[in-house]
Design an enzyme around this catalytic site. Structure first.
Site, PDB file in Angstrom:
ATOM      1  CB  CYS A 125       0.382   6.586  -4.731  1.00 20.39           C
ATOM      2  SG  CYS A 125      -1.147   7.071  -5.581  1.00 20.39           S
ATOM      3  N   GLY A 126       1.046   9.938  -5.161  1.00 23.89           N
ATOM      4  CA  GLY A 126       1.495  10.893  -6.155  1.00 23.89           C
ATOM      5  C   GLY A 126       1.275  10.377  -7.562  1.00 23.89           C
ATOM      6  CD1 TRP A 127       1.389  12.698 -11.799  1.00 20.62           C
ATOM      7  CD2 TRP A 127       2.689  13.566 -10.200  1.00 20.62           C
ATOM      8  NE1 TRP A 127       1.076  14.023 -11.694  1.00 20.62           N
ATOM      9  CE2 TRP A 127       1.855  14.595 -10.723  1.00 20.62           C
ATOM     10  CE3 TRP A 127       3.590  13.893  -9.179  1.00 20.62           C
ATOM     11  CZ2 TRP A 127       1.902  15.904 -10.265  1.00 20.62           C
ATOM     12  CZ3 TRP A 127       3.631  15.189  -8.722  1.00 20.62           C
ATOM     13  CH2 TRP A 127       2.798  16.181  -9.263  1.00 20.62           C
ATOM     14  CB  SER A 169      -3.820  14.865  -6.870  1.00 23.71           C
ATOM     15  OG  SER A 169      -3.646  15.405  -8.166  1.00 23.71           O
ATOM     16  CD  GLN A 176      -0.375  13.724  -7.176  1.00 23.37           C
ATOM     17  OE1 GLN A 176      -1.010  13.150  -6.291  1.00 23.37           O
ATOM     18  NE2 GLN A 176       0.742  14.377  -6.928  1.00 23.37           N
ATOM     19  CB  CYS A 235      11.653  24.822   0.337  1.00 22.10           C
ATOM     20  SG  CYS A 235       9.928  25.175   0.758  1.00 22.10           S
ATOM     21  CG  LEU A 263      -1.701   1.301   1.504  1.00 17.92           C
ATOM     22  CD1 LEU A 263      -2.730   1.538   0.392  1.00 17.92           C
ATOM     23  CD2 LEU A 263      -2.382   1.253   2.869  1.00 17.92           C
TER      24      LEU A 263
END
Length: 395
Positions: A188-190, A211, A214, A366, A184
């Site tokens: 997971c983003g892309w 998203s 995504q 950042c 899992l």
């Protein structure tokens, strides 16, 4: 990849307004700002590439009254510049000066974070809509080929793609993945981790994301792999997995939901499985999210401290390993910045100069924060009952 400014890292900010700082009157706030910046080795209108150059009056007043929010908005408006914006922030944050600017505004923001659940089920989707749904083409121009939007691992890497693959392989080895396992991926983003793990370690993966862009992009890109991408809140997952991974998502969970998050992971992890948590973290438990970042980049974000994560896993997990490679995020962000600047002509007409300055400020501030070691990047390896014989660190 070089930017459109100059070949040198010294010119990290281009397209500066031509307004001469000599005509800007020196107010009391101006003199106070000079005194404060001097303690960090910075100058107003100095000659060093990390010094602040004022393009219009009112910047010291905005920064002193509104803190990071006023400073960032003034930059977006073109009111000030620094050739090396990343180093400006590295020096500013290393000095600790920013902690005491406008305490009343920070107290209000801190109270809001403390009293409200800014990451409840309804609000949790806001960051996906505002930040991650900017468009896969935009992110593809900035990120590596797998679209990993988290810190790379640069120990033996020479470029961004190598650093991201090294990070993904490090995670796979830490989880001890084997063919046929079911994993899992929370947030997971892309699909960078899922695709790498399936291709190199023969596992099946389920990924959840908030998203839509995504999820749709990943389904099309990896249609031939044993991967399932779900548009789903992590709290709704309730099925067993051999291992769990979460890479760069915990920053959006929020302190009021840390325990529920860990309970969800414990519920879904098999007794002999491992859970790897990859997250940015802060040095102090009681600090709050930067106001500019919260408004413009990651709404409702909330970096965890080691103590807060410890509270959340108490009685649920054994902490097998904790690895900090936060300095690598500096290199990752600077690589993203160079890619962003090189690709900007493709997006300038659609997004506009104010977005460019906002995104530049985000990436370089950042980078400076990680360079100053003001924030960290941790990988936690957790087990439910402890690894028999002990967990052997992987590096």
């Amino acid at each position: 990849m070089q930017s459109k400014c100059e070949d040198s890292l010294v010119s990290r900010s281009c397209n500066t307004p031509d307004t001469s700082s000599e005509s800007i009157p020196r107010s009391g706030s101006h003199r106070l700002a000079e005194e404060l910046l001097d303690k960090a080795g910075l100058r107003l209108d100095g000659r060093a590439p990390w010094d602040m150059r004022l393009n219009r009056p009112g910047v010291p007043e905005r920064a002193l009254s509104e803190g990071s929010l006023g400073l960032g908005e003034a930059y977006m408006d073109g009111d000030w510049d620094a050739e090396q914006l990343d180093e400006f922030f590295a020096r500013l944050l290393r000095s600790g000066l920013a902690d005491g600017v406008n305490p009343m505004a920070m107290l209000f923001h801190a109270a809001r974070v403390k009293l409200l659940n800014l990451q409840n089920r309804k609000r949790a989707w806001q960051v996906g809509e505002q930040h991650y749904d900017l468009g896969s083409d935009f992110y593809a121009s900035m990120l590596d080929p797998r679209m990993a939007y988290t810190c790379g691992y640069w120990r033996e890497a020479d470029n961004l793609a190598e650093a991201q693959d090294a990070k993904l392989d490090l995670i796979c080895r830490k989880l001890r993945l084997e063919p046929g396992m079911r994993v899992l991926d929370i947030g997971c983003g892309w699909g960078s981790f899922m695709s790498y793990a399936a291709q190199h370690y023969g596992v099946e993966c389920v990924g959840v994301t908030i998203s839509r862009d995504q999820a749709e992009w990943a389904r099309q890109r990896y249609a031939g792999l044993p991967l399932e991408f779900r548009l789903q809140d992590y709290r709704d997952v309730d099925e067993p997995f051999d291992h769990i991974v979460s890479i760069g998502m915990f920053e959006h969970v929020g302190r009021k939901n840390h325990r529920v998050y860990m309970e969800t992971a414990a519920r879904c992890l098999k007794d002999d499985g491992l859970f790897l948590l990859h997250t940015i973290g802060k040095n102090r438990r009681h600090s709050t999210t930067d106001r500019w970042i919260d408004k413009y980049i990651f709404p409702n974000g909330d970096l965890p401290s080691i103590g807060q994560i410890g509270d959340a896993v108490d009685g649920l997990f054994v902490v097998e390993d904790l690895h900090n490679f936060g300095a690598d995020y500096d290199k990752t962000l600077m690589a993203w910045y160079d890619n962003f600047e090189a690709a900007w002509p493709r997006f300038a007409g659609q997004m506009g100069e104010r977005f460019r300055r906002m995104w530049r400020y985000y990436l370089l501030s950042c980078a400076g924060a990680f360079r100053a070691r003001d924030i960290q990047l941790w990988q936690w390896v957790l087990s439910k009952k402890g690894v028999v014989g002990g967990y052997q660190r992987v590096s």
